[in-house]
Write an enzyme that holds these catalytic residues in place. Structure first.
Site, PDB file in Angstrom:
ATOM      1  N   PRO A  79       0.833  -1.212   0.000  1.00  0.00           N
ATOM      2  CG  PRO A  79      -0.723  -1.531   1.701  1.00  0.00           C
ATOM      3  CD  PRO A  79       0.579  -2.052   1.159  1.00  0.00           C
ATOM      4  CD  GLU A  80       3.097   2.914  -4.442  1.00  0.00           C
ATOM      5  OE1 GLU A  80       3.165   4.089  -4.840  1.00  0.00           O
ATOM      6  OE2 GLU A  80       3.383   1.936  -5.159  1.00  0.00           O
TER       7      GLU A  80
END
Ligand SMILES: [Zn+2]
Length: 286
Positions: A2-3
């Site tokens: 996840p960014e």
């Protein structure tokens, strides 16, 4: 992994669905999750606290408690935070369960087992985040900042943009997309970028992250929001995991995949020339 857009989506879900709830009980099911304090103290300090807020810093999710503690989560590649109900109770790869008032539970699970958690007070939080660079969507991030920070560096631009001390929250997906939009080859040395390229790069980073948030994140396999739903930014990607597909830049060429510093990198060699733009195309793009 996840960014920024994925963690931002989860943060917004928590604000809508979970903030205000009381944690009646906390159970650590995989002690490897807890970096600090001890797993026992972690569970003890979570119990009977009330969730007073949710924040994001870089790729960290911060869940504030009325006790003054903050639960800091680094959701790694398989990290999922799921609210039960409405989500059906997950039974595998469980790391933490928070039993909330109203009969609901918040499950943290991760098939890869890499997700990590900390319980920190305000000083601990500050120390933890002190080296992070500016938030790309939060002011303080402009073309002049990027040029000043990186313009004298001879390292490759992609690697520098992934450094969380330079820009926080950007990872492999959104950096490839931004470099494509800015027409900058990922291996260009930062000190060869022109004024126009710094400007395009800065706005491309902002635009791609904002689009990622609008589409509730990118799901290739494991990423889910708090209600177990996939993101749909993967339907809007231009180069990332699109090797062999026609370049959306209209050059007639194809997207290629290269390995760079151990990472898969996607780009269009025609739109992002390795030796930078010629003088004419610079004028054209200006
Ligand atoms: Zn192209």
């Amino acid at each position: 992994m996840p960014e920024l857009p994925e963690v931002e989506t989860i943060k917004r879900d928590l604000r809508e669905l979970v903030v205000g709830s009381k944690v009646q009980d906390a159970e650590v099911l995989n002690p490897a999750l807890v970096e600090e304090p001890s797993a026992e103290e972690f569970a003890r300090r979570l119990k009977d606290s009330r969730i007073s807020g949710a924040r994001r810093r870089a790729k960290h999710l911060v869940i504030d408690l009325d006790s003054g503690d903050a639960l800091v989560l680094q959701l790694k590649i398989g990290g999922q935070l799921l609210l039960v109900p409405p989500v059906e109770e997950p039974t595998t790869a469980l790391m933490l369960v928070l039993r909330l008032d109203g009969g609901r539970r918040l499950f943290l699970r991760d098939e890869t087992g890499f997700t990590r958690a900390r319980l920190l007070d305000e000083d601990g939080l500050e120390a933890r985040f002190e080296d992070l660079g500016p938030e790309p969507l939060g002011g303080g991030f402009h073309a002049g900042y990027l040029r000043e920070e990186l313009g004298g560096r001879r390292a490759r631009i992609k690697g520098l943009l992934l450094d969380q001390k330079v820009v926080s929250g950007v990872g492999n997906i959104y950096v490839d997309e931004a470099l494509f939009d800015a027409r900058v080859h990922p291996t260009r040395k930062a000190n060869t970028l022109t004024e126009g390229e710094w400007t395009r790069l800065q706005s491309a980073i902002e635009e791609n992250l904002a689009a990622g948030i609008e589409h509730r994140g990118t799901t290739f396999s494991l990423y889910r929001d708090v209600l177990g739903r996939k993101g749909h930014h993967q339907e809007h990607l231009k180069v990332f995991v699109r090797a062999g597909k026609p370049c959306p830049g209209g050059c007639g060429g194809k997207v290629v995949r290269e390995k760079m510093g151990g990472r898969a990198t996607f780009l269009c060699p025609a739109c992002q020339p390795e030796d930078g733009p010629g003088e004419e195309s610079q004028l054209e793009l200006a």
